[in-house]
Design an enzyme around this catalytic site. Structure first.
Site, short mmCIF file in Angstrom:
data_model
loop_
_atom_site.label_atom_id
_atom_site.label_comp_id
_atom_site.label_asym_id
_atom_site.label_seq_id
_atom_site.Cartn_x
_atom_site.Cartn_y
_atom_site.Cartn_z
N ARG A 1 -12.42 -38.16 -15.95
CA ARG A 1 -13.34 -37.80 -14.86
C ARG A 1 -12.83 -38.49 -13.60
O ARG A 1 -13.10 -39.66 -13.36
CB ARG A 1 -14.76 -38.24 -15.19
N ASP B 1 -15.91 -47.63 -6.53
CA ASP B 1 -16.67 -46.72 -5.65
C ASP B 1 -18.15 -47.12 -5.59
O ASP B 1 -18.57 -48.12 -6.14
CB ASP B 1 -16.50 -45.28 -6.11
N GLU C 1 -20.87 -45.82 -6.95
CA GLU C 1 -21.59 -45.93 -8.22
C GLU C 1 -21.18 -47.20 -8.96
O GLU C 1 -22.02 -47.89 -9.55
CB GLU C 1 -21.33 -44.69 -9.10
N ASP D 1 -15.97 -49.74 -11.51
CA ASP D 1 -15.11 -49.01 -10.57
C ASP D 1 -15.37 -49.42 -9.12
O ASP D 1 -16.43 -49.91 -8.78
CB ASP D 1 -15.35 -47.49 -10.70
N HIS E 1 -10.09 -43.93 -9.80
CA HIS E 1 -9.22 -43.83 -10.96
C HIS E 1 -7.87 -43.25 -10.59
O HIS E 1 -7.62 -42.92 -9.45
CB HIS E 1 -9.87 -42.95 -12.04
N TYR F 1 -8.23 -41.68 -17.93
CA TYR F 1 -9.61 -41.23 -17.79
C TYR F 1 -9.71 -39.79 -17.27
O TYR F 1 -8.99 -39.41 -16.36
CB TYR F 1 -10.33 -42.18 -16.83
#
Length: 782
Positions: A289, A83, A85, A81, A332, A287
């Site tokens: 989350r 971001d 993280e 992803d 997302h 997705y």
DNA sequence: CAGTGAGCGAGCTTCCGCTTGACTT
């Protein structure tokens, strides 16, 4: 020879992407983070604040496979992803897999479609170390807070407790809300409603309900008002029509899905996530989350087609939504159906219901505004032989007509407090004209009480946390269960109190007054703080106010952003934080205080003259008489679940020491009354007998106790109706709810028809019953 | 739903965010 290896975070995503990319590409998944700080240690150098990472055991096998494939591939594409993280996951992959800078590409895409992925592959970049460092700062800060604070609690409050940047603030919200509720003083007021009669155009009689625009504070005002209504004339003074537009809610994010699923379907936060996960894995939804409300262009087009097909062109309105949530990372899409043309799906009842909710919310978000016409009629009160004074109270009646339903055709968002009066405004008013006189039927003044703050539910707590920018979509559900597991908070029912209210009714020329009773303040399934939660919260608030500040997360997020932009060095931020934080931890650990955290003295025990106090013991809240350094050992009693440390009185506490109580002797053995986990009981010769509700353990006599013991013996005798011996005996027993079978440690209910002849059952019949029950449970499993 | 009724005094506990299984009640 493997040409291209693409690594994404989730296996479901890997499967989809592999289809788009063709045979030159192999797509694998990292299953989230592959490396982290050590599980059981701080794993941070307290001088340099450098973290020590390790690949956990359960990830070793996966890492080996990834390393193998990466070694064979000529190009590696890191597609985690976009971001903080995600960037860190890619960086850890580089480090752990020993990837070569030259043939490693970092790519990101915003939707899982073939063109988007092909486009992403055309624009590879390098790992953004600033973003990675922002993640390292986040990780290290959370570890420092969690692993430094928790041991302070073990020492000062109770073992195995925990504290953290997110969970401690979640508990604070609940504790403070409870205190606001305790402090709230409900004020009575009076609401006045009236029913009027009028003749419609076609000659038929209809009624209109209207409410007074003034609420009275005192009962004397009500009496005076009703008196003034007796001979008054009621006349329509204005009729106003106002068009209203209502817009649909944006598509679901994790937090809004959790809230709506709780309100509309009654799911808990974790239930919602588990069901959503299954829908995601079976390819039904995107997705689950996410904090983004964005919809892909693909979905916009598909929604439009579907809406036009089902309801026509007029119902469609393409809308793009933008995320405002604090700290949103938008890696997302919103949560939406993968294929909008699938209006229903196969699956369990729960999966169907959740999917239906998601489908409707997504469709509604792409539909036209609802157009409503609101009519407000005011009714003036003209005293006998006079005119209504300016500014005098008047009645208003409102009605709504939906001129065009638009998105309301499929979806209406719920709110937390719409159990009552949801349809209040949606009724239609009969036509009325200005100056028209109405016949008064009935005027009713009902006493009401001002409402205090509302307790949090799981879902409304998530909403609040999101509003404060605390926690992420992947942690909302785990946080809610952690604070319950730690016994800081529990979901429970708050018993309300009976309350009386008055209703004054004017009918004809007579005013009657009635008093009614209602239950007030009762609450079901809401989050309540426990004594431990309250004590831990107060302790942390006293010694670590910085961490407990509702803005703490927002402040550190700002720093993380600066690190991500490259304007601040992350280790500097960590050093600054730790320099201030660590001494406070040390000081708190070393302050010896006379009293334990949360300790409260209730008074003196009149029997011994020793102090009586409550505190958190090793196993939870206890009442203690006498100090530990006393000559006599202190006496302890566990706090019963319906008493709180903050509210228990001296008398209530002393009651707890009246048990166990000795009643006397029976058949040469002592008979005592005690209070156990399941309520009061009688103990005699190592046998326990429950005390029925109507008997008070403090006053029950020896005679009554003996009677109960004998009754229990009789029941025990009658319990065994029949036994079929064998290797695994089948027994026919008498239970609270009639005869039943027991076999191999399990119980089986007998069909009603067999109850009467339980004593005459054959072995074959019993086996049949057991087999039938086993088959049923087998089927259920499938 | 089918009957229940604890309490050594060693060594352990704990964070937040990414992500799914592989184990049993």
């Amino acid at each position: 020879m493997l040409k291209n290896l693409v690594i994404v975070e989730s296996p479901a995503k890997a499967k989809t992407i592999e289809k788009f990319l063709g045979s030159d590409y192999k797509v694998m998944s990292s299953y989230g983070h592959i490396r982290d700080l050590k599980k059981k240690e701080l794993s941070i150098d307290t001088e340099t604040l450098e973290p020590h990472y390790e690949v956990p055991d359960e990830k070793q096998k996966l890492v080996k496979e990834l390393r193998q494939c990466a070694g064979q591939a000529s190009q590696v594409w890191l597609a985690s992803d976009e971001d903080r993280e995600g960037e860190a996951i890619s960086w850890h992959l580089c480090e752990v897999l020993g990837l070569d800078e030259k043939n490693t590409n970092r790519i990101v895409f915003h939707e899982i479609t073939k063109p988007a992925i092909l486009e992403a592959i055309k624009h590879p970049r390098h790992i953004d170390m600033n973003l990675v460092n922002a993640q390292q700062a986040r990780r290290v800060l959370d570890r420092l807070v969690g692993f430094k604070l928790s041991p302070v609690l073990w020492r000062k409050v109770k073992p195995a407790l925990s504290a953290g940047r997110v969970q401690s603030v979640a508990v604070r919200l609940i504790v403070e809300r409870e205190r606001e509720i305790q402090a709230f003083k409900s004020e009575p007021y009076y609401r006045v409603a009236a029913v009027f009669a009028l003749t419609a155009a076609d000659g038929s009689a209809t009624e209109v309900k209207a409410e007074l625009d003034t609420r009275f504070k005192a009962h004397s005002e009500v009496e005076a008002f009703l008196e003034s209504c007796k001979d008054a004339t009621f006349r329509v003074s204005s009729v106003a029509k106002k068009p209203l537009r209502r817009m649909p809610a944006p598509p679901f994010t994790t937090s809004t899905l959790q809230q709506e699923a709780a309100r509309k379907l009654g799911f808990t936060v974790s239930q919602t996530m588990m069901i959503a996960q299954r829908l995601y894995e079976s390819g039904r939804i995107t997705y689950m989350r996410t904090d983004s409300v964005n919809l892909s262009t693909l979905c916009l087009a598909a929604s439009r087609d579907e809406i036009v097909r089902l309801w026509g062109e007029r119902y469609s309105k393409t809308r793009q939504y933008h995320t405002h949530a604090k700290g949103a990372q938008e890696a997302h899409e919103a949560i939406r159906p993968t294929y909008m043309d699938a209006t229903t799906i196969d699956g369990t009842a729960q999966e169907k219901r959740l999917y239906d909710l998601i489908w409707k919310r997504t469709a509604a978000s792409q539909m036209a505004d609802a157009e409503i016409e609101k009519t407000t009629v005011t009714i003036a009160i003209e005293p006998a032989g006079g005119k209504a004074a300016a500014g005098a109270p008047q009645f208003t009646a409102t009605g709504e007509v939906v001129k065009f339903d638009g998105f309301l055709k499929v979806y209406r968002e719920s709110s937390d407090d719409d159990d009552q009066g949801a349809d209040e405004g949606s009724r239609l008013l009969p036509p009325m004209a200005e100056g028209q006189e109405l016949q008064r039927r009935e005027v009713t003044a009902t006493e009401r009480f001002s409402q205090g703050p509302v307790r949090y539910t799981e879902a409304s707590l998530v909403h609040k946390l999101e509003e404060l920018g605390i926690g992420r979509p992947s942690t909302y559900a785990p946080t809610i269960s952690t604070i319950q597991q730690r016994d800081y908070v529990h979901k429970g029912d708050h018993k309300g109190e009976e309350r009386q209210y008055t209703v004054d009714t004017l009918k004809g020329k007579v005013v009657t007054q009635k008093t009614r009773t209602e239950m007030a303040g009762s609450d079901k399934g809401k989050l309540l703080p426990t004594d431990i939660g309250i004590v831990v919260n107060d302790f942390l608030m006293k010694y670590f106010p910085v961490i407990m500040d509702y803005n703490f997360t927002a402040k550190v997020e700002q720093k993380f952003d600066e690190i991500a932009e490259g304007s601040e060095k992350w280790t500097d931020m960590m050093k600054d934080f730790y320099r201030d934080f660590e001494p406070v931890v040390e000081k708190t650990l070393n302050t010896r205080s006379e009293h334990k955290a949360g300790e409260r003295e209730l008074g003196t025990d009149p029997a011994t003259g020793k102090p009586v106090f409550v505190k958190i013991g090793r196993y939870g809240p206890v009442v203690q008489i006498g100090a530990a350094d006393d000559n006599d050992k202190p006496r302890f009693a566990q706090l019963p679940s319906d008493k709180g440390m903050e509210t228990i009185t001296l008398d209530e506490a002393l009651e707890l020491f009246k048990l166990p109580r000795e009643l006397g002797e029976f058949e040469g053995h002592k008979v005592t009354v005690g209070a156990g986990r399941f309520g009061p009981y009688i103990l005699h010769n190592k046998k326990y007998v429950s005390l029925p509700k109507e008997d008070d353990p403090l006053t029950v006599t020896l005679g009554k106790a003996v009677a109960l013991i004998e009754k229990k013996r009789l029941l025990e005798q009658q319990r065994h109706i029949k036994t079929f011996n064998g290797d695994n005996p089948i027994e026919v027993l008498n239970g609270r709810y009639g005869p039943y079978l027991t076999f191999g440690g399990k119980n089986y209910r007998l069909p009603k028809a067999m109850h009467a002849r339980a004593a005459d059952l054959t072995l074959e019949e019993c086996v049949e019953v057991i087999d039938a029950a086993e088959q049923k449970s087998e089927q259920k499993k499938k």
